[in-house]
Design an enzyme around this catalytic site. Structure first.
Site: not given
Length: 342
Positions: A119, A261
């Site tokens: 991220e 995820e």
């Protein structure tokens, strides 16, 4: 000609079906280590074996965990931490050393992907180094004879805009410029993009109903995309296909997406409960193994976040839910709810 024989074509089709990779949608689990009461890595690997969890993602090198994974046959995603990006981008020798110490040394661990960063956002420390770090790690793997291990990075839904309907999905301007060289690298290397997708946040922000977020049928949020007539029955598919649409608009239409995820908290926020987490994980497991998304009707490699609750994850009093994504209690080592992993 023999090749045109109907019987031969039928037999060939059976052979292709027999050899088709049916493991693509098997669920993996993310092993985070931020908690102060997480079991030691050898215990965790034993739990993966006990519960037949075929895949693991870990957020940085840990020698104890890597040693425990030896010979386990567990497919493995290893992250390069964000804090290491600049160092590995600045020096090919440093990247070579990282691969030698954390990958090559463990030749009986089934490394599948190296995720260079998690991220990473434009403007963050190390962001400008991302693509060079990816290239250096890739070169180091190739030099070590490990080019079968794919190099990628992990992003999230934050870079996307115009996600409704999914066909309008595109990357925000600042992310498009940031991700463009990454997408080019992945296309050239035929590596997937790793994306963290959480339907929980759509529900928490009151964007969608609980049913739609939990992948439950007959939600009042079901819709048909007017641009391609694809029907969306859950929020997970809508998110995933908006990423595919954004990739198409950025030269990455050939890329696969690995959902690196996804999960649901068991307490600490709106809709966070054991029954809802159980419903989400089981619905997701069945969905990614069988159906794929409306745009890509194929199994979706997916990793559940997370193995354990991680108490230090709380960032503010309003983020209590961040501590409770775990499927297992770190103290009892028992599942909080019923789920199968294969």
């Amino acid at each position: 000609m023999l090749a045109s024989s109907p019987m031969l074509l039928f037999l060939l089709s059976l052979l292709m079906a027999y050899n088709f990779d049916t493991t693509a949608g098997q669920i993996g689990v993310c092993f985070g280590q931020m908690g102060n009461n997480i079991p030691n890595p050898s215990e965790v690997v034993a739990m993966f074996k006990q519960y037949s969890i075929p895949r693991m993602r870990m957020y940085g090198p840990n020698p104890d965990a890597l040693n425990a994974l030896r010979g386990s046959n567990i497919e493995f995603i290893l992250d390069v931490p964000n804090g290491d990006l600049k160092r590995l981008a600045d020096s090919q020798a440093e990247a070579n050393t990282w691969v030698r110490d954390n990958v090559q040394k463990y030749n009986d661990v089934r490394f599948k992907y190296i995720s260079v960063g998690n991220e990473v956002k434009p403007g963050e420390p190390g962001a400008a180094a991302l693509i060079q770090a990816m290239q250096n790690i890739d070169r180091a793997l190739s030099a070590a004879g490990l080019s079968n291990i794919k190099v990628s990075t992990t992003t999230f839904m934050g870079p996307s805009r115009n996600t409704y309907p999914p066909s309008r999905g595109r990357f925000k301007d600042e992310y498009r410029n940031f991700l463009q060289p990454v997408i080019g690298f992945l296309v050239n290397k035929r590596s997937p993009l790793l994306v963290n997708i959480y339907t929980y946040f759509g529900y928490m922000n009151r964007d969608v109903s609980l049913q739609f977020a939990l992948l439950q049928p007959n939600s009042n949020n079901e819709f048909t995309d007017p641009n391609n007539q694809l029907r969306y029955l859950n929020f997970f598919d809508a998110n995933l296909d908006s990423v595919y649409a954004a990739l198409e608009k950025s030269g990455g239409g050939s890329l696969d997406v690995v959902v690196s995820e996804s999960g649901w908290p068991t307490q600490g926020g709106p809709g966070a409960s054991v029954p809802n987490a159980e419903a989400y994980v089981n619905n997701l497991r069945l969905h990614v193994n069988k159906n794929g998304s409306p745009k890509r009707q194929e199994a979706i490699e997916t990793y559940i976040f997370a193995m354990f609750d991680e108490a230090p994850r709380q960032t503010s009093p309003n983020d209590e839910y961040e501590k409770y994504w775990g499927m297992f209690s770190p103290t009892t080592r028992q599942l909080k709810y019923g789920v199968k992993f294969n």
